[in-house]
Motif scaffolding. Sequence first.
Motif, PDB file in Angstrom:
ATOM      1  N   TYR A  98       0.833  -1.201   0.000  1.00  0.00           N
ATOM      2  CA  TYR A  98       0.000   0.000   0.000  1.00  0.00           C
ATOM      3  C   TYR A  98       0.875   1.260   0.000  1.00  0.00           C
ATOM      4  CZ  TYR A  98      -3.434   3.202   2.349  1.00  0.00           C
ATOM      5  OH  TYR A  98      -4.256   4.234   2.725  1.00  0.00           O
ATOM      6  N   ALA A  99       1.876   1.284   0.890  1.00  0.00           N
ATOM      7  CA  ALA A  99       2.777   2.436   0.971  1.00  0.00           C
ATOM      8  C   ALA A  99       3.594   2.594  -0.307  1.00  0.00           C
ATOM      9  CB  ALA A  99       3.702   2.285   2.175  1.00  0.00           C
ATOM     10  N   THR A 100       4.022   1.480  -0.885  1.00  0.00           N
ATOM     11  CA  THR A 100       4.779   1.519  -2.138  1.00  0.00           C
ATOM     12  C   THR A 100       3.914   2.009  -3.288  1.00  0.00           C
ATOM     13  OG1 THR A 100       6.238  -0.286  -1.422  1.00  0.00           O
ATOM     14  CG2 THR A 100       6.048   0.095  -3.800  1.00  0.00           C
ATOM     15  N   GLN A 101       2.658   1.550  -3.321  1.00  0.00           N
ATOM     16  CA  GLN A 101       1.733   1.931  -4.387  1.00  0.00           C
ATOM     17  C   GLN A 101       1.506   3.441  -4.425  1.00  0.00           C
ATOM     18  OE1 GLN A 101      -2.099   0.067  -3.985  1.00  0.00           O
ATOM     19  NE2 GLN A 101      -2.878   0.831  -5.932  1.00  0.00           N
ATOM     20  N   MET A 102       1.404   4.061  -3.250  1.00  0.00           N
ATOM     21  CA  MET A 102       1.165   5.494  -3.221  1.00  0.00           C
ATOM     22  C   MET A 102       2.335   6.261  -3.841  1.00  0.00           C
ATOM     23  SD  MET A 102       0.270   8.093  -0.057  1.00  0.00           S
ATOM     24  CE  MET A 102       1.957   8.633   0.268  1.00  0.00           C
ATOM     25  N   ILE A 103       3.554   5.929  -3.446  1.00  0.00           N
ATOM     26  CA  ILE A 103       4.728   6.625  -3.980  1.00  0.00           C
ATOM     27  C   ILE A 103       4.905   6.318  -5.464  1.00  0.00           C
ATOM     28  CG2 ILE A 103       7.229   6.861  -3.821  1.00  0.00           C
ATOM     29  CD1 ILE A 103       5.700   8.135  -1.496  1.00  0.00           C
ATOM     30  N   ALA A 104       4.610   5.077  -5.855  1.00  0.00           N
ATOM     31  CA  ALA A 104       4.791   4.683  -7.255  1.00  0.00           C
ATOM     32  C   ALA A 104       3.943   5.531  -8.200  1.00  0.00           C
ATOM     33  CB  ALA A 104       4.430   3.206  -7.431  1.00  0.00           C
ATOM     34  N   ALA A 105       2.793   6.013  -7.719  1.00  0.00           N
ATOM     35  CA  ALA A 105       1.925   6.830  -8.564  1.00  0.00           C
ATOM     36  C   ALA A 105       2.605   8.142  -8.957  1.00  0.00           C
ATOM     37  CB  ALA A 105       0.611   7.111  -7.835  1.00  0.00           C
ATOM     38  N   TYR A 106       3.390   8.716  -8.056  1.00  0.00           N
ATOM     39  CA  TYR A 106       4.100   9.963  -8.359  1.00  0.00           C
ATOM     40  C   TYR A 106       5.262   9.700  -9.303  1.00  0.00           C
ATOM     41  CZ  TYR A 106       1.095  11.947  -4.894  1.00  0.00           C
ATOM     42  OH  TYR A 106      -0.030  12.342  -4.233  1.00  0.00           O
ATOM     43  N   LYS A 107       5.928   8.580  -9.124  1.00  0.00           N
ATOM     44  CA  LYS A 107       7.018   8.226 -10.019  1.00  0.00           C
ATOM     45  C   LYS A 107       6.493   7.993 -11.431  1.00  0.00           C
ATOM     46  CE  LYS A 107      10.091   5.366  -8.122  1.00  0.00           C
ATOM     47  NZ  LYS A 107      10.620   4.209  -7.353  1.00  0.00           N
ATOM     48  N   ALA A 108       5.359   7.295 -11.530  1.00  0.00           N
ATOM     49  CA  ALA A 108       4.767   7.016 -12.841  1.00  0.00           C
ATOM     50  C   ALA A 108       4.330   8.291 -13.538  1.00  0.00           C
ATOM     51  CB  ALA A 108       3.582   6.060 -12.681  1.00  0.00           C
ATOM     52  N   ALA A 109       3.908   9.288 -12.752  1.00  0.00           N
ATOM     53  CA  ALA A 109       3.456  10.557 -13.325  1.00  0.00           C
ATOM     54  C   ALA A 109       4.599  11.522 -13.580  1.00  0.00           C
ATOM     55  CB  ALA A 109       2.436  11.201 -12.388  1.00  0.00           C
ATOM     56  N   GLY A 110       5.823  11.109 -13.269  1.00  0.00           N
ATOM     57  CA  GLY A 110       6.987  11.956 -13.512  1.00  0.00           C
ATOM     58  C   GLY A 110       7.104  13.126 -12.562  1.00  0.00           C
ATOM     59  N   ILE A 111       6.557  12.991 -11.348  1.00  0.00           N
ATOM     60  CA  ILE A 111       6.595  14.071 -10.363  1.00  0.00           C
ATOM     61  C   ILE A 111       7.926  14.007  -9.609  1.00  0.00           C
ATOM     62  CG2 ILE A 111       5.472  15.127  -8.381  1.00  0.00           C
ATOM     63  CD1 ILE A 111       3.772  15.102 -10.938  1.00  0.00           C
ATOM     64  N   PRO A 112       8.690  15.082  -9.553  1.00  0.00           N
ATOM     65  CA  PRO A 112       9.961  15.065  -8.808  1.00  0.00           C
ATOM     66  C   PRO A 112       9.715  14.835  -7.316  1.00  0.00           C
ATOM     67  CG  PRO A 112       9.818  16.995 -10.240  1.00  0.00           C
ATOM     68  CD  PRO A 112       8.451  16.382 -10.212  1.00  0.00           C
ATOM     69  N   PRO A 113      10.536  14.043  -6.650  1.00  0.00           N
ATOM     70  CA  PRO A 113      10.375  13.830  -5.205  1.00  0.00           C
ATOM     71  C   PRO A 113      10.344  15.129  -4.414  1.00  0.00           C
ATOM     72  CG  PRO A 113      11.936  12.255  -6.095  1.00  0.00           C
ATOM     73  CD  PRO A 113      11.621  13.210  -7.207  1.00  0.00           C
ATOM     74  N   ALA A 114      11.058  16.159  -4.893  1.00  0.00           N
ATOM     75  CA  ALA A 114      11.091  17.436  -4.180  1.00  0.00           C
ATOM     76  C   ALA A 114       9.732  18.135  -4.176  1.00  0.00           C
ATOM     77  CB  ALA A 114      12.139  18.353  -4.799  1.00  0.00           C
ATOM     78  N   ASP A 115       8.806  17.688  -5.017  1.00  0.00           N
ATOM     79  CA  ASP A 115       7.471  18.291  -5.068  1.00  0.00           C
ATOM     80  C   ASP A 115       6.441  17.508  -4.261  1.00  0.00           C
ATOM     81  OD1 ASP A 115       8.440  20.256  -6.702  1.00  0.00           O
ATOM     82  OD2 ASP A 115       7.536  19.486  -8.547  1.00  0.00           O
ATOM     83  N   VAL A 116       6.897  16.471  -3.560  1.00  0.00           N
ATOM     84  CA  VAL A 116       5.970  15.588  -2.840  1.00  0.00           C
ATOM     85  C   VAL A 116       6.313  15.564  -1.360  1.00  0.00           C
ATOM     86  CG1 VAL A 116       5.018  13.256  -2.673  1.00  0.00           C
ATOM     87  CG2 VAL A 116       5.730  14.154  -4.904  1.00  0.00           C
ATOM     88  N   PHE A 117       5.321  15.855  -0.526  1.00  0.00           N
ATOM     89  CA  PHE A 117       5.457  15.770   0.926  1.00  0.00           C
ATOM     90  C   PHE A 117       4.553  14.634   1.410  1.00  0.00           C
ATOM     91  CE2 PHE A 117       6.539  20.035  -0.288  1.00  0.00           C
ATOM     92  CZ  PHE A 117       7.564  20.419   0.560  1.00  0.00           C
ATOM     93  N   ALA A 118       5.054  13.395   1.311  1.00  0.00           N
ATOM     94  CA  ALA A 118       4.260  12.230   1.723  1.00  0.00           C
ATOM     95  C   ALA A 118       4.065  12.256   3.229  1.00  0.00           C
ATOM     96  CB  ALA A 118       4.951  10.948   1.291  1.00  0.00           C
ATOM     97  N   GLN A 119       2.857  11.905   3.684  1.00  0.00           N
ATOM     98  CA  GLN A 119       2.536  11.971   5.106  1.00  0.00           C
ATOM     99  C   GLN A 119       2.028  10.619   5.627  1.00  0.00           C
ATOM    100  OE1 GLN A 119      -0.276  15.318   6.093  1.00  0.00           O
ATOM    101  NE2 GLN A 119      -0.578  15.252   3.887  1.00  0.00           N
ATOM    102  N   SER A 120       2.206  10.411   6.915  1.00  0.00           N
ATOM    103  CA  SER A 120       1.577   9.278   7.590  1.00  0.00           C
ATOM    104  C   SER A 120       1.604   9.496   9.098  1.00  0.00           C
ATOM    105  CB  SER A 120       2.282   7.962   7.270  1.00  0.00           C
ATOM    106  OG  SER A 120       1.653   6.879   7.956  1.00  0.00           O
ATOM    107  N   PHE A 121       0.538   9.030   9.770  1.00  0.00           N
ATOM    108  CA  PHE A 121       0.520   8.992  11.231  1.00  0.00           C
ATOM    109  C   PHE A 121       1.255   7.771  11.762  1.00  0.00           C
ATOM    110  CE2 PHE A 121      -3.100  11.945  10.869  1.00  0.00           C
ATOM    111  CZ  PHE A 121      -2.862  12.793  11.942  1.00  0.00           C
ATOM    112  N   ASN A 122       1.647   6.883  10.878  1.00  0.00           N
ATOM    113  CA  ASN A 122       2.307   5.635  11.251  1.00  0.00           C
ATOM    114  C   ASN A 122       3.814   5.791  11.056  1.00  0.00           C
ATOM    115  OD1 ASN A 122       3.163   3.018  11.640  1.00  0.00           O
ATOM    116  ND2 ASN A 122       1.956   2.122   9.995  1.00  0.00           N
ATOM    117  N   LEU A 123       4.561   5.829  12.140  1.00  0.00           N
ATOM    118  CA  LEU A 123       6.005   6.019  12.054  1.00  0.00           C
ATOM    119  C   LEU A 123       6.649   4.929  11.212  1.00  0.00           C
ATOM    120  CD1 LEU A 123       8.535   7.570  12.873  1.00  0.00           C
ATOM    121  CD2 LEU A 123       8.574   6.256  15.015  1.00  0.00           C
ATOM    122  N   ALA A 124       6.090   3.732  11.244  1.00  0.00           N
ATOM    123  CA  ALA A 124       6.650   2.635  10.456  1.00  0.00           C
ATOM    124  C   ALA A 124       6.613   2.934   8.965  1.00  0.00           C
ATOM    125  CB  ALA A 124       5.894   1.334  10.750  1.00  0.00           C
ATOM    126  N   ASP A 125       5.605   3.680   8.509  1.00  0.00           N
ATOM    127  CA  ASP A 125       5.545   4.058   7.092  1.00  0.00           C
ATOM    128  C   ASP A 125       6.697   4.989   6.736  1.00  0.00           C
ATOM    129  OD1 ASP A 125       3.182   2.622   6.677  1.00  0.00           O
ATOM    130  OD2 ASP A 125       1.905   4.348   7.118  1.00  0.00           O
TER     131      ASP A 125
END
Length: 414
Positions: free
Chosen positions: A239-266
């Motif tokens: 699930y966590a991988t799928q979310m990030i993969a969507a930005y990679k597939a769309a060609g979004i630079p990592p510097a433009d993404v602030f991924a969040q989670s309440f789960n420290l393990a994520d």
Amino acid sequence: MLLSRRAALLAIVLMLGAVPATADDIVLPREAQIGPRPFYLVDKMKDGPLKRTLSQCTGPFHKTDFSIGHRGAALQFPEHSREAYLAAARMGAGVIECDVTFTKDRQLVCRHSQCDLHATTNILAVPELAAKCTQPFSPADPASGRKASAKCCTSDITLAEFKRLTAKMDGFNPDAKTPEEFQNGTPRWRTDLYANSGTVMTHDESIALIKSLGAKFTPELKAPEVPMPFDGDYTQERYATQMIAAYKAAGIPPADVFAQSFNLADIIYWAKTEPEFAKQAVYLEERYEKQGLDPNKPETWKPSMEELKAAGVAILGPPIYAMLALNDKGEIVPSAYAKAAKAAGLDLIGWSLERDGPLNKGGGFYHKSVKAAIDRDGDTLTVLDVLAKQVGVRGMFSDWPATTTFYANCVGMK
């Protein structure tokens, strides 16, 4: 035969060599449009230097990354709808949030909670979909004191079924006798004025839209409300991988993404598997629920700030109240929590401005540590000023991004 006005206008456009805009074209104003609310808040402030500075600020106003659209523009638009995202962008939000969860067929969509469809969409008005809810609608019973209830989850339905829904303002009527009454629960201080046709969004659609608006992204991986692994082999990691993969597939630079989670393990998982995205991942403060977080009692915020930093956390995202306290004079100042976070090298992003409703009675959850100093709507800007200048937050989630856009422009923030 005479041409209709529409046909005549189209003919003129074509003769001039221009291409008419389609219904899907989005044209943003050159400058941010903040409307009257920020000025209303200034008018309601206590007299002083900040009020004088802000009252003299008349624009023009521009987009800023300090202004983060919380669920879009949830104060007046259905959260996580296309309309809410457009409103946030037009108000100058440089970063816009999609809370991410998954459907029965493991597709990602934008909802604040996996199981909030009964409160944020019209699902109960669609009988064939309402029948699939985890908990069907149950009417209130005044004789027994039982309140009306329902529980409808994205994981109850497929992506195609989700796309049949209409977004509405978050809320429900606990005294309802019918599904129609249950869905009529918008808080009085919000509005249904823009809620008659909210367009629900998939995660991929949100990426395409926000990219077209020239904004950055802050997707939150929502905690599943179903046992994981879901449906056999859909693990938290997938699930966590799928979310990030969507930005990679769309060609979004990592510097433009602030991924969040309440789960420290994520956050730790992303640090190991997606280090470029993890550089500005946001660990959302969960200890306010689990440990009764007190902003001035370090024993209530374990692990320590230093331990979070060592674990790979770069940005901490606490609720407003955790970063504020009152001094001996009753003035709003940074809390021990905020000072410790900054001392440990953690950046801070706060949530969520304009979510407590009217502040004439001191506010609610978001202002509870400084409630004694809050007595008017204008204190929204007083609090924001302390968070920006004294605490040093790098950005603020807001249910009405015009407020944060206005403030950032007026005090010279980027």
